[in-house]
Enzyme design. Structure first.
Site, PDB file in Angstrom:
ATOM      1  N   GLU A  61       0.816  -1.215   0.000  1.00  0.00           N
ATOM      2  CA  GLU A  61       0.000   0.000   0.000  1.00  0.00           C
ATOM      3  C   GLU A  61       0.849   1.264   0.000  1.00  0.00           C
ATOM      4  O   GLU A  61       0.526   2.246  -0.674  1.00  0.00           O
ATOM      5  CB  GLU A  61      -0.956   0.013   1.201  1.00  0.00           C
ATOM      6  CG  GLU A  61      -2.103  -0.990   1.103  1.00  0.00           C
ATOM      7  CD  GLU A  61      -1.718  -2.385   1.546  1.00  0.00           C
ATOM      8  OE1 GLU A  61      -0.544  -2.599   1.897  1.00  0.00           O
ATOM      9  OE2 GLU A  61      -2.594  -3.280   1.524  1.00  0.00           O
ATOM     10  N   HIS A 137     -11.607  -4.922   9.796  1.00  0.00           N
ATOM     11  CA  HIS A 137     -12.285  -4.881   8.493  1.00  0.00           C
ATOM     12  C   HIS A 137     -13.600  -4.108   8.587  1.00  0.00           C
ATOM     13  O   HIS A 137     -14.468  -4.252   7.735  1.00  0.00           O
ATOM     14  CB  HIS A 137     -12.601  -6.296   7.980  1.00  0.00           C
ATOM     15  CG  HIS A 137     -11.407  -7.111   7.595  1.00  0.00           C
ATOM     16  ND1 HIS A 137     -10.355  -7.371   8.435  1.00  0.00           N
ATOM     17  CD2 HIS A 137     -11.090  -7.744   6.433  1.00  0.00           C
ATOM     18  CE1 HIS A 137      -9.465  -8.134   7.808  1.00  0.00           C
ATOM     19  NE2 HIS A 137      -9.882  -8.367   6.609  1.00  0.00           N
TER      20      HIS A 137
END
Lengths: 333, 333, 333, 333
Positions: A61, A137
């Site tokens: 990322e 999440h």
């Protein structure tokens, strides 16, 4: 004229429209190619635009968000998809130190017209995968970005805004953090205007007019607030629902006009309460609408604990029950 | 010291893992269970890791081979593997609670590994004769966190073994699109760490490599990298489509450590088809019974109804080891 | 295409860099200038990098060799190097504003490199025959961001050269306490990138290595890693004590690319001591005059007095490329 | 009995006292060995406690913060020094995903008694290095941590609290983010009680009693607020200064008692205004002291733009001038 589509279809459609309009617009991410992204938000984009407009990266990322910054400095307009908002934590230096500050630090020499798409939040109905995805999440940490000057932060609450705000974000010369509520991807369906529907950054919406109390609701809580307004209307209570849509820069005026009218305010978001963006809204109102407030300002938000996995998430996330309780408390004051 | 396992013992372990993974994967694809990252074809890694460590060693599991690790270590019986798949045991599927001896993964690739470095450092500081094994995938290996951990382990000569479960594909991203390195073991030289690549299709080879590595590291040999090459016979997770061609998937299915070991055993005369059928029947009955048990227990669970109304003090207790601060005692929300 | 420089031309460049760095370092240690990360003994890297690139190439500078890079590229004269040291030019010392052709470092080690990856990607997408060179230190090389960047560059075969300025010590941390890798070039194999180690004490060797590397990458050879081994003759920055022994520091001072090249030139008959003395005198006069000029200009600067009372609209303009949003227009604070 | 010491000396003394008291207390960081840290906060600690209590790492913040988490899980109590708070951005995943959630996610099985020391902020006098360190060396982003449940966040504003809060942080069974204002290291000097001086987490201090207006001030702004109180006392205006000291969990009661008494509130911190922790305090007061507020709540904070390098920082940071203006506005209402 409008077309009915889901929240995720609206996001996909915005990609298509903007990538067709301007060939400097790119899509970047992990698995955004043939798969169309972890959630399928960009299904078909790769087939339509090919590997020079849709750039896939290994699971890095920091590397690929930063690549987007370099591309943006060079005149591209990348839409950078993060698989889930939670995962951006490994790359926040790129967002907070580089992306946000590049314009200011270079004295305006470099612009970063990039969009960072962050699928955040849970499915507040508690159903399906996104209702039970657990602590890493399910998060909603828009407040971190709101406290990082140089970024624009938007959060659409319905398909029309999802499309219109993404199109505006792509056209912004500043980096935009686009908070997309992944629990709404397939549960939120609505009419989206045809044609070039752009929702201007910095404009709140009055999602429902009312006169007894203002509920400022963000993201998935807008729908919950509208449900609440329906319920309370049956009792003759008139709830106004304001959706900021853009958090930074905040359309203070629309909120203040509403609060000056109703005299009562509840703020609700899916993020944790302490230090959430609701605090900023409360602070703005406490400063600028002090004389109009007839009751304490209350917030209805997630409890300050990691979101549990599975159905237990409902024990800490806000919902219709807790919002109703909070609104009744403020009305009763 | 763990006792050496015979090929037949290893076979029993990989077979049991296979049968439980198969069932959990099927139930997930059928929608009865939530999305599952199947460990099919990854049994040779988990069993090798789990059966080469002592009780006081520490294993950080990955989402695919984690169940096999716990089965091999005696932490979970075959029945319990199924219950865990249903989220009825604290374990990998229920956000991995548990003591330090099994370290959770955090859900954010690579982010769990620094914790393993710290545990290895604690062993070194306390002169404990133990090792830490951190298992992660080829996808995670491209995260910066892994680089920092390998480098720190190298320079501090920590009792830490990195097991890279390289199945050649990360969600939809093939290994050849993730790195230009010839093997992931090629990364070892950059950290001064010995590194080897092992055939994950050969369960005795993975077992031999792991027991040798553990012995070497335990006797002060420092960190190691073991790349286990294997394949993923199905999609990344049961809710996500597979983008590979039929040819690629059928090639992947050919690499089957359970079938390979069965054939070896039968060909060498140690085992026969009849015994095998009866062992499969025995295990399948355990799995069937566990599924029945799990369904019953699940049916009796009550969904939460309190809708975000947990009091602050309870939230604090959920999130913190310290006592509830005075200010929160008695506060309602 | 840049024209090849003779040894004497390289000598003039490293000498000028040396004299300006020496003066800035002295002034900083004397307290007249703020803390300075001296580039002494690092001239061979900056000059090699700066003189091997074309105007449309891009260099991301590090804090030690950045000034030399700009001097070699013709971006800054010797006089301007001094003015920049006083913070009077936009440049490295004044938070590195400037166009994309020189990329800033962000102040957070490694965090700047992903931007360079993006610029290299933009060249690749636009089929521009240009290269990007990212210069960073051995300390930064242990950051995860660098790993991700090297891996992405490798798999995408980007026109990007990583120059690792390895001076053997990061602030107070010696190379041997930072990594167990034998050389930092050993990291190349882990990314499928060719990598070499070059003697930074030999300015002609660094120049030859860089020009060869640029030519190779420019003609489609993909990324490379060039480790330049050199030494740091003083403390990390002028406000921070050096923890090394006298022996270590005097050993470090022996590696002097400027003196080495001077001796080589004189020994080969290309240059003589008299010419050298007169060149040093010429450059020293430029430095002296620039210091005088800088002191005068600095004395005439007015300190800010407005004490945090900038209006919102002005703040927005400082931080954002986009127009001031309606809500902020007219707002005082 | 007390001893006069500077803020940085108090931090050092707290290390010594706690490391002597409990041998599970470790110091970890970059350059924390013989150098004693980038700012010298831990000078002499290495000599006193040696290399098994003071652990040095390469420049790999993710790796070493995470190592601290692993050590803490294993029963050590690491004090993790980050060179500057800004640098933690490269490692926020470790703080936000792992450190903060480990206790909750493991259902209480793992505790993380670690302290993360973050030297933040600028020198508000504008003098010296820390007055001009630029956008990536001057930030105050405590609000990010306050919005990450599971963390305790403290911010001492004087030497006695610096010592007492650090000692309390070491003894906390929860991870504590210890925000130390590096601009005060040598400018803040005061009496520190001898003996075992522990400042309990979660207790605010009334730094000065007053009756006309409450100023809630954080970190370096406490000193500025006290100066303001002195100045306004000459005009017969009585200012009460409240220093929260702990931000999470916030001692709401002390703030509310003060506001209920004075009826007026200004909040001031060095962090950017939008989304700063001042918003949370304003929100708490707007909810819980609504009836007592006789004027709007105002905030005096940094402008929402990257902190410029050099003296220009004073154009965006709060100071005595802007705080005085803000307080007068609220008094005049």
């Amino acid at each position: 004229m409008s077309t009915k589509m889901s929240y995720i279809e609206a996001i996909r459609e915005a990609h298509i429209q903007e990538m067709q309009r301007d060939e400097s617009v790119l899509l970047m991410g992990i698995d955004v190619g043939p798969l169309g992204g972890l959630f399928g938000a960009t299904t078909g984009i790769f087939d339509k635009f090919g590997s020079e407009r849709v750039l896939e990266f290994p699971i890095s990322e920091t590397g690929y968000i930063g690549s987007g910054i370099g591309l943006a400095i060079e005149g591209f307009r990348p839409i950078i998809e993060i698989q889930m908002a939670d995962f951006v934590t490994v790359a926040l230096d790129q967002v907070m130190t580089v992306m946000s500050k590049e314009y200011a630090v270079t004295g305006g020499a470099n612009r970063v017209p990039a969009v960072l798409r962050l699928p955040f939040g849970a499915n507040l109905t508690g159903q399906g995968y996104m209702g039970g995805a657990g602590p890493a999440h399910s998060q909603s940490h828009e407040a971190w970005f709101c406290h990082s000057p140089g970024l624009v932060v938007v959060m659409p609450s319905n398909p029309a805004d999802a499309l219109g705000l993404l199109k505006a974000a792509v056209r912004s010369d500043d980096p935009v953090v686009y908070m997309e509520q992944k629990g709404m991807y397939r549960t939120s369906i609505g009419d989206v205007p045809d044609g070039d529907h752009v929702v201007e950054i910095g404009q709140a919406a009055v999602a429902r007019e009312g006169s007894d109390i203002t509920v400022v609701a963000m993201g998935a809580m807008v729908q919950v607030a509208l449900q609440l307004a329906d319920n309370l209307a049956l009792e003759g209570i008139s709830v106004e629902v304001v959706d900021p849509r853009t958090l930074v820069p905040l359309d203070e005026e629309t909120i203040l006009v509403s609060v000056r009218k109703t005299g009562r305010l509840v703020i609700t978001h899916e993020a944790h309460r302490t230090g959430g963006f609701g605090a900023e809204i409360a602070a703005v109102v406490a400063e600028k609408a002090h004389g109009s407030l007839q009751a304490p300002v209350k917030r209805c938000a997630a409890r300050d604990v990691a979101i549990p996995a599975g159905d237990a998430a409902l024990r800490v996330l806000p919902g219709l029950g807790s919002l109703t309780t909070t609104v009744r408390e403020v009305l009763a004051f | 010291m763990t006792k050496a396992l015979s090929p037949l013992e290893i076979y029993r372990l990989v077979l049991a893992s296979r049968l439980s993974e198969q069932r959990i994967t099927e139930l997930s694809k059928a929608g009865e269970l939530p999305g599952h990252h199947s460990g099919l074809n990854h049994e040779s890694v988990g069993i090798a890791v789990g059966s080469s460590v002592d009780f006081d060693d520490c294993v950080q599991t990955s989402y695919r081979s984690g169940a096999a690790v716990m089965h091999a270590r005696g932490g979970l019986t075959l029945r319990e593997l199924i219950l865990q798949g249903f989220g009825l045991l604290p374990g990998i599927r229920a956000q991995h609670p548990g003591g330090a001896r099994i370290l959770r993964s955090t859900g954010i690739l690579g982010g769990q590994v620094p914790t393993a470095v710290g545990v290895a450092l604690s062993y070194q500081l306390r002169r404990k004769p133990n090792v830490v094994i951190s298992v992660f995938g080829d996808g995670a290996s491209n995260e910066g966190a892994i680089h920092e951990c390998m480098n720190i382990a190298g320079v501090k000569r920590l009792p830490l073994i990195f097991v890279v479960e390289n199945n050649g594909i990360a969600l939809s991203t093939r290994g050849s699109d993730s790195t230009a390195a010839k093997t992931l073991a090629d990364r070892g030289a950059g950290y001064g760490i010995p590194a080897v690549t092992v055939d994950g299709g050969d369960a005795m080879a993975t077992y031999a490599a792991m027991t040798a590595a553990v012995a070497r590291t335990r006797s002060g040999g420092g960190p190691q990298i073991i790349e286990m090459k294997l394949t993923r016979p199905g999609e990344h997770a049961s809710v996500i489509p597979d983008v590979r061609s039929e040819q690629e998937v059928s090639d992947a299915r050919l690499v089957d450590a359970v079938a390979n070991l069965r054939n070896t055993l039968i060909n060498s005369g140690t085992w026969d088809a009849e015994s095998d059928a009866s062992l499969i029947k025995e295990f399948t009955e355990i799995v069937d019974a566990a599924v029945d048990e799990a369904r019953q227990r699940k049916a009796n669970l009550k969904p939460p109804t309190d809708d975000g109304l947990l009091p602050e003090a309870q939230v604090w207790r959920m999130a913190h080891a310290s006592d509830v601060p005075a200010a929160l005692q008695g506060a309602s929300r």
